[in-house]
Write a protein that holds these residues in place. Structure first.
Motif, PDB file in Angstrom:
ATOM      1  N   UNK A 201       0.799  -1.221   0.000  1.00  0.00           N
ATOM      2  CA  UNK A 201       0.000   0.000   0.000  1.00  0.00           C
ATOM      3  C   UNK A 201       0.839   1.283   0.000  1.00  0.00           C
ATOM      4  N   UNK A 202       0.267   2.305  -0.606  1.00  0.00           N
ATOM      5  CA  UNK A 202       0.820   3.653  -0.520  1.00  0.00           C
ATOM      6  C   UNK A 202      -0.343   4.594  -0.216  1.00  0.00           C
ATOM      7  N   UNK A 203      -0.018   5.841   0.103  1.00  0.00           N
ATOM      8  CA  UNK A 203      -1.086   6.772   0.459  1.00  0.00           C
ATOM      9  C   UNK A 203      -0.709   8.198   0.058  1.00  0.00           C
ATOM     10  N   UNK A 204      -0.039   8.326  -1.085  1.00  0.00           N
ATOM     11  CA  UNK A 204       0.506   9.631  -1.462  1.00  0.00           C
ATOM     12  C   UNK A 204       0.078  10.115  -2.840  1.00  0.00           C
ATOM     13  N   UNK A 205      -0.674   9.310  -3.581  1.00  0.00           N
ATOM     14  CA  UNK A 205      -0.963   9.655  -4.979  1.00  0.00           C
ATOM     15  C   UNK A 205      -1.745  10.957  -5.112  1.00  0.00           C
ATOM     16  N   UNK A 206      -2.706  11.202  -4.237  1.00  0.00           N
ATOM     17  CA  UNK A 206      -3.502  12.427  -4.334  1.00  0.00           C
ATOM     18  C   UNK A 206      -2.632  13.672  -4.183  1.00  0.00           C
ATOM     19  N   UNK A 207      -1.707  13.647  -3.224  1.00  0.00           N
ATOM     20  CA  UNK A 207      -0.791  14.776  -3.039  1.00  0.00           C
ATOM     21  C   UNK A 207       0.107  14.946  -4.257  1.00  0.00           C
TER      22      UNK A 207
ATOM     23  N   UNK B 286      12.390   8.476   1.178  1.00  0.00           N
ATOM     24  CA  UNK B 286      12.263   7.337   0.269  1.00  0.00           C
ATOM     25  C   UNK B 286      13.114   6.167   0.733  1.00  0.00           C
ATOM     26  N   UNK B 287      12.559   4.973   0.611  1.00  0.00           N
ATOM     27  CA  UNK B 287      13.269   3.756   0.992  1.00  0.00           C
ATOM     28  C   UNK B 287      13.685   3.003  -0.273  1.00  0.00           C
ATOM     29  N   UNK B 288      14.958   2.786  -0.438  1.00  0.00           N
ATOM     30  CA  UNK B 288      15.449   2.036  -1.584  1.00  0.00           C
ATOM     31  C   UNK B 288      15.207   0.546  -1.380  1.00  0.00           C
ATOM     32  N   UNK B 289      15.486  -0.233  -2.414  1.00  0.00           N
ATOM     33  CA  UNK B 289      15.286  -1.680  -2.337  1.00  0.00           C
ATOM     34  C   UNK B 289      16.150  -2.304  -1.245  1.00  0.00           C
ATOM     35  N   UNK B 290      17.302  -1.685  -0.963  1.00  0.00           N
ATOM     36  CA  UNK B 290      18.198  -2.214   0.074  1.00  0.00           C
ATOM     37  C   UNK B 290      17.852  -1.693   1.472  1.00  0.00           C
TER      38      UNK B 290
ATOM     39  N   UNK C 293       8.923   4.463  -6.650  1.00  0.00           N
ATOM     40  CA  UNK C 293       7.726   3.673  -6.307  1.00  0.00           C
ATOM     41  C   UNK C 293       7.006   4.363  -5.156  1.00  0.00           C
ATOM     42  N   UNK C 294       5.710   4.616  -5.325  1.00  0.00           N
ATOM     43  CA  UNK C 294       4.982   5.325  -4.269  1.00  0.00           C
ATOM     44  C   UNK C 294       4.868   4.507  -2.990  1.00  0.00           C
ATOM     45  N   UNK C 295       4.936   3.183  -3.093  1.00  0.00           N
ATOM     46  CA  UNK C 295       4.847   2.367  -1.882  1.00  0.00           C
ATOM     47  C   UNK C 295       6.144   2.399  -1.078  1.00  0.00           C
ATOM     48  N   UNK C 296       7.196   3.029  -1.612  1.00  0.00           N
ATOM     49  CA  UNK C 296       8.439   3.190  -0.875  1.00  0.00           C
ATOM     50  C   UNK C 296       8.612   4.617  -0.352  1.00  0.00           C
ATOM     51  N   UNK C 297       7.615   5.465  -0.613  1.00  0.00           N
ATOM     52  CA  UNK C 297       7.631   6.815  -0.048  1.00  0.00           C
ATOM     53  C   UNK C 297       7.020   6.724   1.350  1.00  0.00           C
TER      54      UNK C 297
ATOM     55  N   UNK D  13      16.328  11.385   2.108  1.00  0.00           N
ATOM     56  CA  UNK D  13      15.385  12.496   2.010  1.00  0.00           C
ATOM     57  C   UNK D  13      15.722  13.297   0.766  1.00  0.00           C
ATOM     58  N   UNK D  14      14.694  13.627  -0.022  1.00  0.00           N
ATOM     59  CA  UNK D  14      14.955  14.295  -1.290  1.00  0.00           C
ATOM     60  C   UNK D  14      13.939  15.385  -1.567  1.00  0.00           C
ATOM     61  N   UNK D  15      14.388  16.407  -2.316  1.00  0.00           N
ATOM     62  CA  UNK D  15      13.485  17.392  -2.883  1.00  0.00           C
ATOM     63  C   UNK D  15      13.309  17.033  -4.351  1.00  0.00           C
ATOM     64  N   UNK D  16      12.059  16.916  -4.773  1.00  0.00           N
ATOM     65  CA  UNK D  16      11.788  16.489  -6.141  1.00  0.00           C
ATOM     66  C   UNK D  16      10.784  17.418  -6.808  1.00  0.00           C
TER      67      UNK D  16
END
Length: 233
Positions: A134-140, A155-159, A195-199, A164-167
């Motif tokens: 699950x993710x919960x950020x698409x609307x934003x 953001x969480x990488x695969x490892x 991937x939004x599920x890693x945000x 923390x990032x500005x995008x």
């Protein structure tokens, strides 16, 4: 949620159901029941004919309706069916927003149409075999794309490494039950996919970025060109 938006949403809820309990509204809008009582009084003071039954809940007096929006039965059925499909996606914010939209549609239907929609709702089922993260950020993210607003994400990488990032969000696509965000990453100084599920955390900041021409077609053509260049070199 601002009070005006909440009052409007309460009115839609009252229009879509025969009886609405204060506790139900308090849970939905994450406020106290005392706040809901004050909201009901505010709507009554504004001329909305709200009735109440002790131990039961609130209801709209027969004959009151919101300004009419015309939907055919087939259009309402299509929206209901789409909501069932959306329930299988991995982003809860999209599910919530779409359910609210469908609720507004139901609110303006005639009683006979509502009854037919209730029958259809009980007879539509969707199923996904894939495991959904699950993710919960698409609307934003969607709002930031159209507002050209910078986002701060954790953001969480695969490892499992956090960063923390500005995008600068530019687009999204859906694949394998996962929403993917395309953005310009100021940390990497290049386009990246997330991937939004890693945000794990997302924040809208006040900074806006300059609008730029961006299409998914151009993005993938550019990426394909870079891939072919790397292979041939």
């Amino acid at each position: 949620m601002k009070r005006l938006h909440r009052l409007t949403a309460i009115l839609v809820k009252l229009q879509s159901k025969k009886i609405v309990q204060a506790a139900e509204l308090a849970d939905k809008f994450e406020v106290s029941q005392r706040t809901i009582y004050r909201d009901m009084q505010a709507l009554t003071d504004a001329g909305v004919p709200i009735g109440a039954e002790a131990g039961t809940g609130y209801f709209l007096v027969e004959g009151y309706s919101l300004p009419p929006v015309m939907f055919t039965e087939k259009e309402a059925n299509a929206l209901l069916t789409a909501s069932k499909i959306i329930e299988t996606n991995n982003d809860q914010s999209l599910i919530n927003e779409y359910h609210d939209a469908v609720e507004k549609v139901i609110a303006v239907l005639k009683t006979t149409q509502k009854k037919k929609l209730e029958i259809l709702q009980e007879r539509i089922f969707t199923y996904s075999k894939r495991e959904i993260h699950p993710s919960n950020s698409l609307s934003i993210i969607q709002q930031a794309i159209t507002d050209f607003r910078v986002l701060e994400i954790q953001y969480t990488k695969a490892n499992k490494e956090y960063s923390k990032r500005l995008i600068e969000p530019l687009g999204v696509y859906f694949t394998n039950n996962t929403w993917i965000l395309i953005a310009y990453c100021r940390l990497r100084k290049d386009y990246r996919e997330f991937r939004t599920d890693r945000i794990t955390h997302i924040l809208e900041i006040q900074e806006l970025f300059p609008p730029q021409r961006f299409t998914l077609e151009d993005y993938y053509n550019r990426r394909a060109h870079l891939y072919r260049t790397n292979i041939s070199s």
